[in-house]
Structure formats: structure tokens, C-alpha cells
Design an enzyme around this catalytic site. Structure first.
Site, PDB file in Angstrom:
ATOM      1  N   HIS A   1     -29.303 109.290  56.965  1.00 53.25           N
ATOM      2  CA  HIS A   1     -28.703 109.020  57.931  1.00 53.25           C
ATOM      3  C   HIS A   1     -27.206 108.723  57.465  1.00 53.25           C
ATOM      4  O   HIS A   1     -25.776 109.041  57.529  1.00 53.25           O
ATOM      5  CB  HIS A   1     -29.068 108.234  58.694  1.00 53.25           C
TER       6      HIS A   1
ATOM      7  N   HIS B   1     -23.478 100.434  57.981  1.00 50.73           N
ATOM      8  CA  HIS B   1     -23.706 100.951  59.638  1.00 50.73           C
ATOM      9  C   HIS B   1     -24.411 100.410  60.191  1.00 50.73           C
ATOM     10  O   HIS B   1     -24.225  99.840  61.494  1.00 50.73           O
ATOM     11  CB  HIS B   1     -22.729 102.123  60.164  1.00 50.73           C
TER      12      HIS B   1
ATOM     13  N   GLU C   1     -28.016  96.242  62.250  1.00 47.56           N
ATOM     14  CA  GLU C   1     -28.684  96.444  63.204  1.00 47.56           C
ATOM     15  C   GLU C   1     -30.012  96.594  62.949  1.00 47.56           C
ATOM     16  O   GLU C   1     -30.815  96.044  64.229  1.00 47.56           O
ATOM     17  CB  GLU C   1     -28.316  97.268  64.401  1.00 47.56           C
ATOM     18  N   ASP C   2     -30.400  96.779  62.361  1.00 49.60           N
ATOM     19  CA  ASP C   2     -31.876  97.540  61.530  1.00 49.60           C
ATOM     20  C   ASP C   2     -32.719  96.786  60.627  1.00 49.60           C
ATOM     21  O   ASP C   2     -33.804  96.995  60.035  1.00 49.60           O
ATOM     22  CB  ASP C   2     -31.652  98.980  61.666  1.00 49.60           C
TER      23      ASP C   2
ATOM     24  N   ASP D   1     -21.654 108.870  63.264  1.00 55.15           N
ATOM     25  CA  ASP D   1     -22.491 108.451  63.651  1.00 55.15           C
ATOM     26  C   ASP D   1     -23.030 109.161  64.383  1.00 55.15           C
ATOM     27  O   ASP D   1     -24.072 109.693  64.259  1.00 55.15           O
ATOM     28  CB  ASP D   1     -22.763 107.372  64.237  1.00 55.15           C
TER      29      ASP D   1
ATOM     30  N   ASP E   1     -14.003 137.558  79.537  1.00 56.23           N
ATOM     31  CA  ASP E   1     -12.273 138.881  79.927  1.00 56.23           C
ATOM     32  C   ASP E   1     -11.284 137.694  79.586  1.00 56.23           C
ATOM     33  O   ASP E   1     -10.460 138.578  79.513  1.00 56.23           O
ATOM     34  CB  ASP E   1     -13.334 139.479  81.004  1.00 56.23           C
TER      35      ASP E   1
END
Length: 735
Positions: A48, A72, A76-77, A139, A259
């Protein structure tokens, strides 16, 4: 699958080897940090960040941003700290990573608060460095590309958020390519069935129109060759979500929307843009009112192009966009198109960057004046509306506003103080109200007065977040001031029933009580009493036990926190609400109501009191003082709490028209409503609302909400209406 080797090859096409090596080091750190983590699809998580970096690398973004993209999600993770990241990669990169990271460890009231607070954090980080939002958009784009593995309800929630927040931000920054892909991915995940049906219809229609498209393109290309103009011509189709929105908003069938044949013509210079415009207008007749010059007047996000619509073969509409190659690049990539022109060389800053920086400054102003994160989020959403109007200042400066904006929005864009003191506007040399809507090409000037102030009614017609937040900020402070004044008077009135005078109260040592109530000072105490959150009688009962302080010199008032010194003469500070009644016993007198109050004194809609009516006041939590008529049915319902009632009277001088309700029974004749309305107007009253109730076919009951100064004014209106021939009965009614 896009690997780190593919990313390195892409980066080497525009970065030097040292920068590429630094990016590879960041990849190794991120891969180790995310080791063992997997996405919902089952693939290792590190893919990712690599994809996010790839999206940015395709825009040729600087190597610092690419490093931050790879890192990034580390804060956070993973278990790595901000300090650790700073030591290894420096403060600049860490600040970018932190700006993108969510507030995962904070306790939020609700998911909505969590979303809003994370949004506020990200946007404020963006005001410090706009690269934060570039990383966040990349992201979100990769996350939207890989939603398939998630449950349906999660896909819908993420898609909704993307369409409401990320797509408008991408548009605002001129990143049309990213915005378009986010729109289509959001649409297909939010409404998968609708997207499939529309996609099938587009595929079928595309085959049927190929011959017409080829004819139009060949005709234009040949004419440009005849004039020796080197131009790129390409057919342009509307994207699925754009088609869907247009069908929904305009309530048109697919055949009417699809159209339309569209082409983009890209040339070398601005002069050639206008030359091509003349050529296509000579081939096909232009549709009146459909020409837009976004080169002379760019959109708020810096977008530039000429737009025109032509009557093509058989009357078929043909949309043409004409722009230079540089304009086309900016229209696709926006703020990311010229990232190398940063702070070091302001001479090369593009219109897109200038406008983006102005927007960032507006975001800072919003942050200062909005109460909480949800209000901030809503204010930003308001300013992200795509439809715009362009107006001029008296000096010729062009300003863009969302469609529907008013002259008051214009005033607040000029300066907060201009908005706060605005009384009218001059549009094209004609004076108009502040609620007047802005239209393209107008020249606008604001008339101000030192005595003018914002009022709650302004919130009904402003549209921009800046205007709304500034008005709310002012009214919030005004409400607090009025609440303090009202609370002060109510407390003194309650203390008088315990034979405690102002002078004695002034000498009381109440610090321990304020600490017990967790209040900073007497202002905070007055504010809670004035807003009905604390009963004056209960506070007075607690104060009875407190001792007075040591005597002070009579020659000088003691220094006290908040407004304590003002207690020597509280009524002089409370003049907007009270009328002084006597020198020594005004604490026993009723509160005097003038009708001009509006922040903490409200007039009950159940009985609609007007000056001259016998009235009583009810302390209502969160509202302050609510005024009822003595004969209101709700008075008897609420009398079980006598401590919440306050004796009030009207001041002799009324300074505001208040609403009253009258019912007029009339014979059903043509023009009777106009006759009664004209009579009301002749008597100096405005009509707020009218409802008509057909009784039996022969008579009608007309209910008016009218503005009157007092009971005498109302009585004179009733007498005048009663004399009208079609009128059978008339009466004042409650509510």
C-alpha cells in the site's frame, strides 16, 4: 503488482541518485515496521505505501514527499514513535507523516466527531504544508482502488466520505485527474447497480455515435490545418458520476444527457486559443449564453480554458474546450503540476498555487472562529461547492464565490470587521440589501457603519464558511455578554430575598464556592445563571452561609476577578436589558424588557407576547429567559417549579417590532386577501406569514403573523380590518 524496483525505475526518471537512495532507505524502514501486517486482500501491507508513493511519483512530486508517503502509516499502525521517526528522517518528513495520521488514541463522543476531528487535524496540517493533502489524496485513491475486499456497508461509508470530502478538495486544488478517478470509484462503490446500468448504456451509445464524432473531428482538424495551426484534438466523454449527477440534478433521461459531443483542443499559446475559438465558431454556430472564458477569469482552483457549445450536424450540441498544453497539465494535476516552484522562487508560482494558498489562509480563519470540529468540517464543506460566480471589487480585483453567495459573504471575504459592520451593499452603482445574491460580472462595494452588528438572521442567507463562522463567533461572544448581565441581575434579585444587598455581596469571600462549582470567576457563575443552567435562588441559598471579607477602604473599589468591581452599579452595565427603577430598592423591582434582547431573552411562540401584555419570565436551561404572557396555558403547566419564574415588566419605550397572530374570517370574494394585506401594510405593519383555510366554500379563515410595536398598535390594526366589508370576525390568537 507494482514492486519497489518499479518505483525506483520511475523515480530515477526525474530524481537524482542520492534522493532515490534516501527513498529506498525509507522503504526498508517502512517494510520492517509493517512486517507481519496484511491488508484485507491478504497481500503484505507494505504494498500500500509503495502504491501511494507511485501515485505521487507519477505526478513527479519531490523526494521528501515520496519518503513521507512510504512512511505515512508508520505512526498510526506500528509501534514506532514520533521521536524515533524524527531522529531517523528529520522533522520535515515526520511532520508530513503526522499530518496524515489519524487521532487513533483519542476518545471521541461519536464516529462523526472522530471523523470531524481527524479532518480538522489533517486540514490544519495542510495549512502548514500542502504536501500533507497530496499524500492523503494519493492514500485515499489507492484505498478506493482496492475496496473490493471490504464488506458492502464499509465500502458505502468510505465511498460517501470520498465523494463528500476528498473529491471536492481535489477539485479545489485543481487535481482533476485524481478527482475524476475518485468520483467514479466512489460512485461505483456507493451505487454499484446504478453504475453498472449507466456504464452499459454508455457503451451502447458510444458505438452509435462514432460516425458523427469522426465527422465533427475531421471537419475541425481540416480547418485548423488550412490555417497552419498545430493542435491536438481529442474526443472527450463525460464520466459516469458526472452523467449520473447531471441526470439526477436536472431530472433528464440518459438520452438527453449523453447526446452531447465533446472535444478538447490543445494548442501552443493563449493567442492561438482565441484564434481556434474563432475558427470553430465559423464552422458551427455557437449556442447563445454557453461561452465561458476561464482564461481571462480562471476558476478558483486556477483552472484555465475556453468553453463553448456549438450547434453541430443535425443540431446536435458540441462542447469544445480550448487550452494550452500548460493549462491542460494544470487542469489535470493542479497544485501538483509545478511542485518544483516552491517557496524558494515565488516569481514562478502559478495561479493554482496562489489560489490554493489563499484557500489555506481562509482555512486558518475558519479554525479560529468555529466552535468544534463538526462545525469546522461543515464550514469547509460549504466552501468546497464546485459551482462558482465571479465578481469584482471597486478596484477591479476578481473574487470567486460559491453559487448562491450573497453580498454579505463578499463583505466577510474582504475583512471580518467589514462583515461585522456591514449595513448594505452597492452592486453596479445600485444599493441592495446584504442578502442580495451575487451574479457573474457584478462590481460590489460594501457600506458599513460603526454601530452595525451581526444578528442571528444573517445565518439564514450567508453561504460561505468564513462568513458563517465569523457570525457565529460574534453571536457566541454577544450571547455570553448578555448572559453575564442577566445572570448578575437575577442573582442580586435572589440575594435580596435573603436581605443580602449588593454591598454585602461584594464583601463576601466566595472563592471556595466558585471552586466547588468548578467555575473560574464570577463571570462564569453569572453566565450559567443567565443561560438557565444554574438557578439563582439555589446559588443565593448557598451564598447565605458565606462570611464577608475584611472592610475595605471606601475611597477605592477592591480589585476583584471578572466583573466583581462592577457590582457597585450592575444596572448601569445592564442597560440593554433593564430599566433602572429607583436608587436603593431596584433589586426588588421586576426585570424590565425592551424587546431588543435576542441572545438570552426569548419570546415564547406559544403565546407571542407583545409590549403591553402582562408577562412573566421563565428561566429555561440553555435558552436563558423566556417571556410568556400571564394567561399563557404553559404558565400553569410550569408553575410546579416556582424558582424558575421571574417577575418581569415591559419598559415604557419599545424598540422592536414583535410578532402577533390574528385570524380574520372573510367572505369568499376575489381580491379579499390583497385588501386585508394592504390594510395591514397601511397601518405600518409587516406580514411574516399568511395561511388560508377554506371553511365552507363561502367563507375563508385567513391567519396572519404580523409585526407590531405594542398592544395599542395591534388594537388599531384590528379595528381598521374589522371595518372592511368582506370581514365577518377578527381575533388575536395564541401561537
Amino acid at each position: 503488482m507494482f514492486l519497489i524496483s518499479d518505483l525506483v525505475s520511475l523515480l530515477e526518471s526525474y530524481l537524482d541518485q542520492k534522493q532515490v537512495n534516501e527513498i529506498y532507505e525509507a522503504y526498508l524502514f517502512s517494510a520492517e515496521a509493517h512486517d507481519g501486517q496484511h491488508r484485507v486482500s491478504g497481500e503484505p501491507y507494505i504494498y500500500h505505501p509503495i502504491e501511494v508513493a507511485r501515485i505521487l511519483a507519477e505526478m513527479r512530486i519531490d523526494h521528501t514527499t515520496i519518503i513521507a508517503a512510504l512512511l505515512h502509516d508508520v505512526l498510526e499502525d506500528t509501534n514506532h514513535s514520533r521521536k524515533e521517526l524524527t531522529e531517523k528522517f528529520g522533522e520535515e518528513i515526520t511532520a508530513l507523516v503526522d499530518g496524515v495520521s489519524k487521532l487513533t488514541r483519542m476518545q471521541m463522543e461519536s464516529p462523526q466527531h472522530a471523523q470531524a476531528e481527524n479532518f480538522r487535524k489533517m486540514m490544519l496540517a495542510m495549512t502548514r504544508d500542502i504536501r500533507v493533502i497530496l499524500i492523503k489524496l494519493a492514500d485515499r485513491l489507492h484505498n478506493m482502488r482496492t475496496l473490493d475486499g471490504m464488506k458492502a456497508y464499509k465500502r458505502r461509508r468510505i465511498a460517501q466520505e470520498t465523494l463528500e470530502i476528498h473529491v471536492p478538495i481535489a477539485h479545489r486544488l485543481g487535481m482533476n485527474k485524481v478527482a475524476t478517478e475518485l468520483k467514479n470509484l466512489g460512485f461505483s462503490n456507493l451505487y454499484p447497480m446504478r453504475a453498472r446500468v449507466l456504464d452499459k448504456a454508455v457503451s451502447q451509445a458510444r458505438g452509435n455515435r462514432k460516425e458523427v464524432l469522426d465527422t465533427i473531428e475531421t471537419t475541425i482538424r481540416q480547418r485548423l490545418l488550412d490555417t497552419n495551426l498545430d493542435a491536438e484534438i481529442a474526443g472527450r466523454e463525460k464520466h459516469l458520476y458526472s452523467l449520473y449527477k447531471k441526470m439526477k440534478d436536472q431530472r433528464l433521461p440518459f438520452s438527453k444527457i449523453f447526446d452531447v459531443y465533446a472535444f478538447r483542443i490543445v494548442v501552443s499559446s493563449v493567442e492561438e486559443c482565441y484564434q481556434v475559438l474563432g475558427i470553430v465558431h465559423s464552422i458551427y454556430k455557437p449556442v447563445p449564453g454557453k461561452f465561458k472564458d476561464y482564461i481571462a477569469i480562471p476558476k478558483a482552483n486556477g483552472y484555465q480554458s475556453l468553453h463553448t457549445v456549438l450547434f453541430g450536424p443535425h443540431g446536435i450540441p458540441v462542447e469544445i474546450q480550448i487550452r494550452t498544453q500548460e493549462m491542460h497539465t494544470i487542469s489535470e494535476e493542479g497544485i501538483a503540476a509545478h511542485w518544483e516552484y516552491k517557496e524558494s522562487d515565488t516569481s514562478n508560482i502559478t495561479n493554482t498555487e496562489k489560489r490554493a494558498r489563499q484557500w489555506l489562509q481562509d482555512l486558518l480563519d475558519l479554525q479560529k472562529n468555529t466552535g468544534d470540529s463538526i462545525e469546522f468540517l461543515e464550514s469547509v464543506k460549504i466552501d468546497l461547492f464546485p459551482d462558482e460566480v465571479y465578481v469584482f471589487t471597486p478596484k477591479g480585483k476578481i473574487m470567486a464565490f460559491p453559487r448562491g453567495a450573497t453580498t454579505l459573504d463578499f463583505a466577510y471575504r474582504i475583512h471580518t470587521e467589514v462583515g461585522n459592520h456591514a449595513i448594505a451593499a452597492v452592486v453596479n452603482h445600485k444599493t441592495v440589501p446584504l442578502s442580495s445574491q451575487l451574479f457573474n460580472g457584478q462590481t460590489v462595494e460594501i457600506t458599513t457603519s460603526p454601530d452595525a452588528r451581526p444578528n442571528p438572521g444573517w445565518l439564514q442567507f450567508v453561504t460561505t464558511g468564513k462568513a458563517r463562522s465569523n457570525i457565529r463567533h460574534y453571536l457566541k461572544n454577544l450571547q455570553q455578554d448578555e448572559a453575564v448581565r442577566l445572570g448578575e441581575k437575577l442573582l442580586l434579585k435572589a440575594l435580596s430575598r435573603h436581605n443580602i444587598s449588593r454591598k454585602r455581596f461584594k464583601k463576601m469571600e466566595i472563592t471556595s464556592l466558585l471552586e466547588k462549582l468548578q467555575l473560574e470567576d464570577t463571570d462564569a457563575l453569572y453566565n450559567e445563571i443567565g443561560m438557565g443552567q444554574r438557578m439563582a435562588d439555589l446559588v443565593a441559598g448557598n451564598l447565605v452561609q458565606y462570611k464577608t471579607k475584611e472592610p475595605q477602604s471606601d475611597t477605592k473599589h477592591p480589585k476583584q476577578k471578572g466583573r466583581m468591581a462592577a457590582l457597585w452599579n450592575p444596572l448601569s452595565r445592564f442597560s440593554p436589558l433593564l430599566k433602572r427603577r429607583g436608587k436603593n430598592h431596584d433589586d426588588q423591582r421586576p426585570l424590565m424588557i425592551r424587546g431588543t434582547e435576542g441572545m438570552v431573552v426569548h419570546f415564547a411562540k406559544c403565546c407571542r407576547p407583545i409590549p403591553g401584555d402582562p408577562i412573566i419570565g421563565h428561566i429555561s436551561a440553555g435558552k436563558g429567559l423566556v417571556i410568556h404572557r400571564n394567561d399563557c396555558k404553559n404558565v400553569s403547566n410550569l408553575q410546579s417549579h416556582p424558582e424558575q419564574w421571574v417577575t418581569v415588566e415591559w419598559s415604557k419605550k419599545s424598540e422592536r417590532d414583535l410578532p402577533a397572530v390574528i385570524r380574520v374570517d372573510v367572505t369568499n370574494k376575489p381580491g379579499v386577501l390583497a385588501t386585508v394585506a394592504a390594510t395591514i401594510s397601511e397601518m405600518g405593519s409587516n406580514i411574516d406569514n399568511v395561511t388560508l383555510d377554506d371553511q365552507d366554500g363561502r367563507t375563508n379563515a385567513i391567519t396572519f403573523i404580523i409585526r407590531v410595536t405594542d398592544r395599542k398598535h395591534l388594537a388599531s390594526i384590528i379595528r381598521k380590518i374589522k371595518k372592511l366589508q368582506p370581514v365577518t370576525t377578527i381575533q388575536r390568537i395564541n401561537g
